[in-house]
Design an enzyme around this catalytic site. Structure first.
Site, PDB file in Angstrom:
ATOM      1  N   TRP A 176      41.678  42.315  41.434  1.00 41.58           N
ATOM      2  CA  TRP A 176      41.863  43.533  42.216  1.00 41.58           C
ATOM      3  C   TRP A 176      40.855  43.691  43.361  1.00 41.58           C
ATOM      4  O   TRP A 176      41.012  44.550  44.207  1.00 41.58           O
ATOM      5  CB  TRP A 176      41.711  44.765  41.293  1.00 41.58           C
ATOM      6  CG  TRP A 176      40.532  44.663  40.365  1.00 41.58           C
ATOM      7  CD1 TRP A 176      40.568  44.269  39.054  1.00 41.58           C
ATOM      8  CD2 TRP A 176      39.149  44.928  40.666  1.00 41.58           C
ATOM      9  NE1 TRP A 176      39.300  44.269  38.524  1.00 41.58           N
ATOM     10  CE2 TRP A 176      38.407  44.666  39.483  1.00 41.58           C
ATOM     11  CE3 TRP A 176      38.463  45.355  41.808  1.00 41.58           C
ATOM     12  CZ2 TRP A 176      37.017  44.811  39.420  1.00 41.58           C
ATOM     13  CZ3 TRP A 176      37.086  45.502  41.742  1.00 41.58           C
ATOM     14  CH2 TRP A 176      36.378  45.226  40.562  1.00 41.58           C
ATOM     15  N   ASN A 177      39.809  42.890  43.362  1.00 39.12           N
ATOM     16  CA  ASN A 177      38.689  43.241  44.245  1.00 39.12           C
ATOM     17  C   ASN A 177      38.959  42.956  45.726  1.00 39.12           C
ATOM     18  O   ASN A 177      38.530  43.710  46.589  1.00 39.12           O
ATOM     19  CB  ASN A 177      37.394  42.577  43.774  1.00 39.12           C
ATOM     20  CG  ASN A 177      37.459  41.077  43.791  1.00 39.12           C
ATOM     21  OD1 ASN A 177      38.530  40.494  43.676  1.00 39.12           O
ATOM     22  ND2 ASN A 177      36.328  40.450  43.940  1.00 39.12           N
ATOM     23  N   LYS A 200      51.145  36.973  40.092  1.00 34.01           N
ATOM     24  CA  LYS A 200      50.929  38.222  39.371  1.00 34.01           C
ATOM     25  C   LYS A 200      49.649  38.857  39.920  1.00 34.01           C
ATOM     26  O   LYS A 200      48.546  38.482  39.543  1.00 34.01           O
ATOM     27  CB  LYS A 200      50.762  37.963  37.870  1.00 34.01           C
ATOM     28  CG  LYS A 200      50.850  39.267  37.068  1.00 34.01           C
ATOM     29  CD  LYS A 200      50.175  39.177  35.727  1.00 34.01           C
ATOM     30  CE  LYS A 200      48.693  39.305  35.820  1.00 34.01           C
ATOM     31  NZ  LYS A 200      48.216  40.578  36.400  1.00 34.01           N
ATOM     32  N   PRO A 201      49.796  39.831  40.819  1.00 38.57           N
ATOM     33  CA  PRO A 201      48.610  40.551  41.284  1.00 38.57           C
ATOM     34  C   PRO A 201      48.052  41.404  40.148  1.00 38.57           C
ATOM     35  O   PRO A 201      48.734  41.642  39.146  1.00 38.57           O
ATOM     36  CB  PRO A 201      49.141  41.436  42.420  1.00 38.57           C
ATOM     37  CG  PRO A 201      50.491  40.890  42.762  1.00 38.57           C
ATOM     38  CD  PRO A 201      51.016  40.272  41.499  1.00 38.57           C
ATOM     39  N   ASP A 202      46.832  41.882  40.298  1.00 34.22           N
ATOM     40  CA  ASP A 202      46.260  42.767  39.277  1.00 34.22           C
ATOM     41  C   ASP A 202      47.011  44.105  39.262  1.00 34.22           C
ATOM     42  O   ASP A 202      47.486  44.585  40.301  1.00 34.22           O
ATOM     43  CB  ASP A 202      44.782  43.009  39.576  1.00 34.22           C
ATOM     44  CG  ASP A 202      44.102  43.725  38.426  1.00 34.22           C
ATOM     45  OD1 ASP A 202      43.592  43.032  37.530  1.00 34.22           O
ATOM     46  OD2 ASP A 202      44.104  44.976  38.417  1.00 34.22           O
ATOM     47  N   GLY A 251      39.285  35.323  39.056  1.00 40.24           N
ATOM     48  CA  GLY A 251      38.952  36.429  38.164  1.00 40.24           C
ATOM     49  C   GLY A 251      37.702  36.111  37.372  1.00 40.24           C
ATOM     50  O   GLY A 251      36.845  35.348  37.826  1.00 40.24           O
ATOM     51  N   GLU A 273      38.521  30.275  40.321  1.00 41.02           N
ATOM     52  CA  GLU A 273      37.457  30.893  41.127  1.00 41.02           C
ATOM     53  C   GLU A 273      36.928  32.049  40.309  1.00 41.02           C
ATOM     54  O   GLU A 273      37.605  33.060  40.151  1.00 41.02           O
ATOM     55  CB  GLU A 273      38.018  31.398  42.463  1.00 41.02           C
ATOM     56  CG  GLU A 273      38.767  30.357  43.266  1.00 41.02           C
ATOM     57  CD  GLU A 273      37.866  29.294  43.859  1.00 41.02           C
ATOM     58  OE1 GLU A 273      36.655  29.529  43.952  1.00 41.02           O
ATOM     59  OE2 GLU A 273      38.374  28.222  44.200  1.00 41.02           O
ATOM     60  N   LEU A 274      35.703  31.913  39.800  1.00 45.07           N
ATOM     61  CA  LEU A 274      35.257  32.845  38.764  1.00 45.07           C
ATOM     62  C   LEU A 274      34.044  33.662  39.199  1.00 45.07           C
ATOM     63  O   LEU A 274      33.817  33.871  40.381  1.00 45.07           O
ATOM     64  CB  LEU A 274      34.989  32.043  37.486  1.00 45.07           C
ATOM     65  CG  LEU A 274      36.150  31.102  37.077  1.00 45.07           C
ATOM     66  CD1 LEU A 274      35.778  30.241  35.883  1.00 45.07           C
ATOM     67  CD2 LEU A 274      37.423  31.875  36.804  1.00 45.07           C
ATOM     68  N   CYS A 307      33.006  38.451  44.618  1.00 45.00           N
ATOM     69  CA  CYS A 307      32.535  37.313  43.811  1.00 45.00           C
ATOM     70  C   CYS A 307      31.309  36.670  44.411  1.00 45.00           C
ATOM     71  O   CYS A 307      30.423  36.215  43.683  1.00 45.00           O
ATOM     72  CB  CYS A 307      33.655  36.298  43.669  1.00 45.00           C
ATOM     73  SG  CYS A 307      34.332  35.747  45.236  1.00 45.00           S
ATOM     74  N   GLU A 405      26.570  39.184  35.134  1.00 50.90           N
ATOM     75  CA  GLU A 405      27.147  39.686  36.380  1.00 50.90           C
ATOM     76  C   GLU A 405      27.423  41.184  36.235  1.00 50.90           C
ATOM     77  O   GLU A 405      28.079  41.604  35.273  1.00 50.90           O
ATOM     78  CB  GLU A 405      28.451  38.932  36.656  1.00 50.90           C
ATOM     79  CG  GLU A 405      29.103  39.299  37.975  1.00 50.90           C
ATOM     80  CD  GLU A 405      30.476  38.639  38.133  1.00 50.90           C
ATOM     81  OE1 GLU A 405      31.227  38.558  37.149  1.00 50.90           O
ATOM     82  OE2 GLU A 405      30.785  38.225  39.258  1.00 50.90           O
TER      83      GLU A 405
HETATM   84  P1  NAD Z   1      39.981  39.382  35.078  1.00 54.20           P
HETATM   85  O1  NAD Z   1      39.741  37.981  34.649  1.00 54.20           O
HETATM   86  O2  NAD Z   1      39.921  40.438  34.050  1.00 54.20           O
HETATM   87  O3  NAD Z   1      41.445  39.537  35.740  1.00 54.20           O
HETATM   88  C1  NAD Z   1      41.882  38.746  36.815  1.00 54.20           C
HETATM   89  C2  NAD Z   1      43.392  38.553  36.711  1.00 54.20           C
HETATM   90  O4  NAD Z   1      43.682  37.846  35.519  1.00 54.20           O
HETATM   91  C3  NAD Z   1      44.183  39.861  36.628  1.00 54.20           C
HETATM   92  O5  NAD Z   1      45.383  39.710  37.369  1.00 54.20           O
HETATM   93  C4  NAD Z   1      44.507  39.977  35.146  1.00 54.20           C
HETATM   94  O6  NAD Z   1      45.676  40.704  34.879  1.00 54.20           O
HETATM   95  C5  NAD Z   1      44.679  38.533  34.773  1.00 54.20           C
HETATM   96  N1  NAD Z   1      44.471  38.229  33.349  1.00 54.20           N
HETATM   97  C6  NAD Z   1      43.682  38.885  32.464  1.00 54.20           C
HETATM   98  N2  NAD Z   1      43.747  38.276  31.254  1.00 54.20           N
HETATM   99  C7  NAD Z   1      44.594  37.230  31.381  1.00 54.20           C
HETATM  100  C8  NAD Z   1      45.061  36.202  30.490  1.00 54.20           C
HETATM  101  N3  NAD Z   1      44.683  36.144  29.220  1.00 54.20           N
HETATM  102  N4  NAD Z   1      45.926  35.271  30.988  1.00 54.20           N
HETATM  103  C9  NAD Z   1      46.301  35.311  32.272  1.00 54.20           C
HETATM  104  N5  NAD Z   1      45.891  36.254  33.154  1.00 54.20           N
HETATM  105  C10 NAD Z   1      45.040  37.190  32.720  1.00 54.20           C
HETATM  106  O7  NAD Z   1      38.964  39.631  36.257  1.00 54.20           O
HETATM  107  P2  NAD Z   1      38.739  40.992  37.080  1.00 54.20           P
HETATM  108  O8  NAD Z   1      37.894  41.873  36.270  1.00 54.20           O
HETATM  109  O9  NAD Z   1      40.015  41.519  37.580  1.00 54.20           O
HETATM  110  O10 NAD Z   1      37.939  40.443  38.352  1.00 54.20           O
HETATM  111  C11 NAD Z   1      36.571  40.464  38.417  1.00 54.20           C
HETATM  112  C12 NAD Z   1      36.014  39.085  38.180  1.00 54.20           C
HETATM  113  O11 NAD Z   1      36.596  38.156  39.085  1.00 54.20           O
HETATM  114  C13 NAD Z   1      34.536  39.004  38.442  1.00 54.20           C
HETATM  115  O12 NAD Z   1      33.905  38.253  37.430  1.00 54.20           O
HETATM  116  C14 NAD Z   1      34.427  38.272  39.756  1.00 54.20           C
HETATM  117  O13 NAD Z   1      33.225  37.604  39.948  1.00 54.20           O
HETATM  118  C15 NAD Z   1      35.607  37.367  39.711  1.00 54.20           C
HETATM  119  N6  NAD Z   1      36.066  36.995  41.051  1.00 54.20           N
HETATM  120  C16 NAD Z   1      35.827  35.717  41.497  1.00 54.20           C
HETATM  121  C17 NAD Z   1      36.207  35.339  42.779  1.00 54.20           C
HETATM  122  C18 NAD Z   1      35.953  33.943  43.292  1.00 54.20           C
HETATM  123  O14 NAD Z   1      36.505  33.580  44.318  1.00 54.20           O
HETATM  124  N7  NAD Z   1      35.139  33.151  42.617  1.00 54.20           N
HETATM  125  C19 NAD Z   1      36.820  36.268  43.612  1.00 54.20           C
HETATM  126  C20 NAD Z   1      37.042  37.552  43.140  1.00 54.20           C
HETATM  127  C21 NAD Z   1      36.664  37.905  41.842  1.00 54.20           C
END
Ligand code: NAD
Length: 536
Positions: A176-177, A200-202, A251, A273-274, A307, A405
């Site tokens: 979502w960010n 699948k967007p958030d 995510g 990308e985490l 991120c 984080e």
């Molecule tokens: P998240 O992992 O909770 O969710 C991200 C996406 O994954 C959402 O669309 C969510 O619905 C989906 N998801 C959740 N559980 C799932 C599963 N079991 N299987 C498949 N999909 C699933 O992350 P968040 O809280 O939305 O985002 C924040 C995190 O993302 C932070 O840790 C941030 O650092 C990281 N991030 C990294 C980058 C990068 O480029 N490295 C960019 C943006 C955000």
């Protein structure tokens, strides 16, 4: 800190006297045109709300597992036709998207702000990044994707062509960010290479993802080449992965590991990308003003929900006091508003969950002895999830925010005495996404960069220099990810390399009654000769 005491003067679009939906933050008709794109037959909807005012934004139709299967069926049909289109056609569509995104930027930015609560200038970064990515891949398509000639085993007689064959259907799971850029940018090289996408967007930022889909279609990509599903990731993730030929995930590290394991089960590739706990190093010869300005952007862009944003700042003894004084002053001068105007240096956090994490990290640090140099409190007078940009000093390893984080506007400042120590502290922990080094000696800074275990390192800039240089690969080392977006790596992840050898005259077997033993001798002599001639 200049603070806006009043609540945002933003109201719904319609007259409550005549329209019972008037409390919606956005025009219901416009929202419906977007949500109609979701492949969803469950009949269930989930409401979403804007963090700016708390008003409802949309009722998001929810997809079933059968809808996911339908999305992949559509994508597969569309991909077969798309893969036959010329590269020239695909790149022209990308260049049209570039113009469209710039022309429609106000609409995009407004929607991003409504859904995320971020400041307008941070929403603009998303427009910029999508346009840069569209232009880059629109202009470099042939460089990356034309068949390549490579040397064959027998010079002149073995011809090798390497084709870049599309994988098929790519599943994109986005957070979502940065909902516009992270929904769209990773998909552009996939489409360019001849793939289709199911995304699948958030849940919190579905409309922005859907606006991306609408713009892609308007630019000229066939509608069924880009299919959107909606619902909880833990329900839709597995059926998506089971049907994907490749998965691109952005995510958290925890979710990334689940996705990597499921992809391994399917024997398909993925890029992840985490998260990060990104360091900035301010060396003793740094331009302190420039470093302080950069540190504000590095720490507080999108309220730290980025991120590549910084959560650890290592400052050389010699400049520590001067730097900290300027950094605190700049942070306190930030204009905090909760609204859609340009006069806002930092928006609200997106949700109660985010506010809870940020509050817990700061309270834990303060309870254990950290000092607050700026900020340090929630601002319910500005918005329900607003938190001030916060600088902490005296953070120690027993505090949560030392290594975990925060993903919020909280930065810890540490003093260092020698650079080797600063580098090893910067390399502590499990992450390795992004780092910055401030120094007047840029050659020395580049040399230090090679010792930092991060996928991107910016010298005299916060994060934008690497992020916006689309020819350079971007991604994380260690627990911050796998694979790279952008550049050649960003498009080749969506292709299979196929080698085609055309053999002339010679064959790889004994000829003219030659025995196998003689054949082995001839080949051995040939190998020795090739090495003498310097052949690879
Ligand atoms: P998240 O992992 O909770 O969710 C991200 C996406 O994954 C959402 O669309 C969510 O619905 C989906 N998801 C959740 N559980 C799932 C599963 N079991 N299987 C498949 N999909 C699933 O992350 P968040 O809280 O939305 O985002 C924040 C995190 O993302 C932070 O840790 C941030 O650092 C990281 N991030 C990294 C980058 C990068 O480029 N490295 C960019 C943006 C955000």
């Amino acid at each position: 800190m200049s603070l806006s005491p009043e609540h945002p003067s933003i109201t719904g679009p319609s007259d409550p006297e005549v329209d019972p939906r008037a409390s919606y933050a956005l025009e219901p008709d416009m929202v419906e045109a977007l949500t109609d794109r979701i492949i969803a037959t469950s009949g269930r909807t989930v409401p979403s709300y804007t963090p700016i005012t708390g008003q409802p934004v949309a009722n998001i139709p929810q997809s079933t597992q059968a809808d996911v299967a339908e999305a992949y069926d559509r994508a597969r049909r569309a991909q077969a036709a798309w893969a036959r289109t010329s590269l020239d056609h695909r790149q022209s569509v990308l260049l049209r998207l570039h113009d469209l995104v710039l022309d429609r930027q106000e609409e995009i930015i407004d929607l991003v702000c409504w859904e995320t609560g971020k400041a307008r200038k941070h929403a603009y970064d998303e427009v910029l990044h999508v346009a840069l990515t569209a232009r880059y891949y629109g202009r470099t398509a042939h460089r990356h994707l034309d068949p390549e000639r490579r040397p064959g085993v027998v010079p002149g007689l073995t011809r090798i062509d390497v084709n870049h064959v599309p994988k098929g259907v790519v599943g994109i799971i986005a957070p979502w960010n940065y909902p516009f850029t992270l929904a769209v940018c990773d998909g552009l090289p996939a489409l360019l290479a001849g793939n289709a996408v199911v995304t699948k967007p958030d849940a919190q930022t579905m409309l922005t993802g859907l606006l991306g889909a609408q713009l892609l279609e308007e630019a000229g990509f066939p509608r069924e080449l880009w299919n959107v599903v909606a619902g909880p990731g833990r329900e839709l993730g597995t059926p998506m992965i089971e049907r994907s030929d490749y998965v691109c995930f952005t995510g958290s590290t925890a979710t990334g590991k689940i996705i990597a394991a499921q992809c391994a089960e399917q024997l398909i590739g993925c890029s992840l990308e985490l998260g990060g706990k990104n360091p900035v190093l301010v060396l003793r010869d740094a331009d302190v003003d420039r470093a302080a300005e950069g540190a504000v952007r590095a720490s507080f862009s999108n309220s730290g929900q980025l991120c590549v944003s910084t959560e650890r700042l290592f400052v050389a003894d010699q400049v520590y006091d001067r730097f900290v004084e300027r950094f605190v002053a700049r942070t306190e001068a930030m204009r905090l508003r909760n609204g859609l105007g340009w006069d806002n240096d930092m928006g609200t956090l997106i949700s109660q969950d985010q506010l809870d994490t940020v509050t817990a990290h700061v309270e834990d640090a303060v309870d254990k002895g950290a000092r607050v140099l700026a900020g340090g409190r929630a601002r319910p007078d500005l918005g329900r999830f607003y938190y001030e940009p916060t600088i902490l000093e005296g953070v120690t390893p027993d505090m949560t925010c030392f290594g975990e984080e925060t993903f919020g506007p909280v930065i810890s400042v540490y003093r260092f005495h020698d650079e080797a120590d600063a580098v090893s502290r910067a390399n502590e922990g499990e992450y390795g996404l992004n780092a910055s080094i401030y120094s007047r000696d840029t050659a020395r800074a580049r040399q230090l960069a090679s010792q930092i275990k991060c996928g991107t390192v910016n010298v005299n800039e916060a994060f934008a220099a690497t992020f916006a240089s689309i020819d350079s690969p971007m991604g994380g080392m260690r627990q911050s990810g796998m694979g790279r977006r952008q550049g050649a790596e960003g498009v080749h992840r969506y292709t299979e390399s196929q080698s085609v050898a055309t053999q002339r005259l010679l064959r790889f077997a004994p000829v003219l009654g030659m025995s196998d033993e003689m054949y082995a001798k001839v080949m051995t002599a040939n190998l020795r000769l090739m090495k003498k001639l310097g052949r690879a």
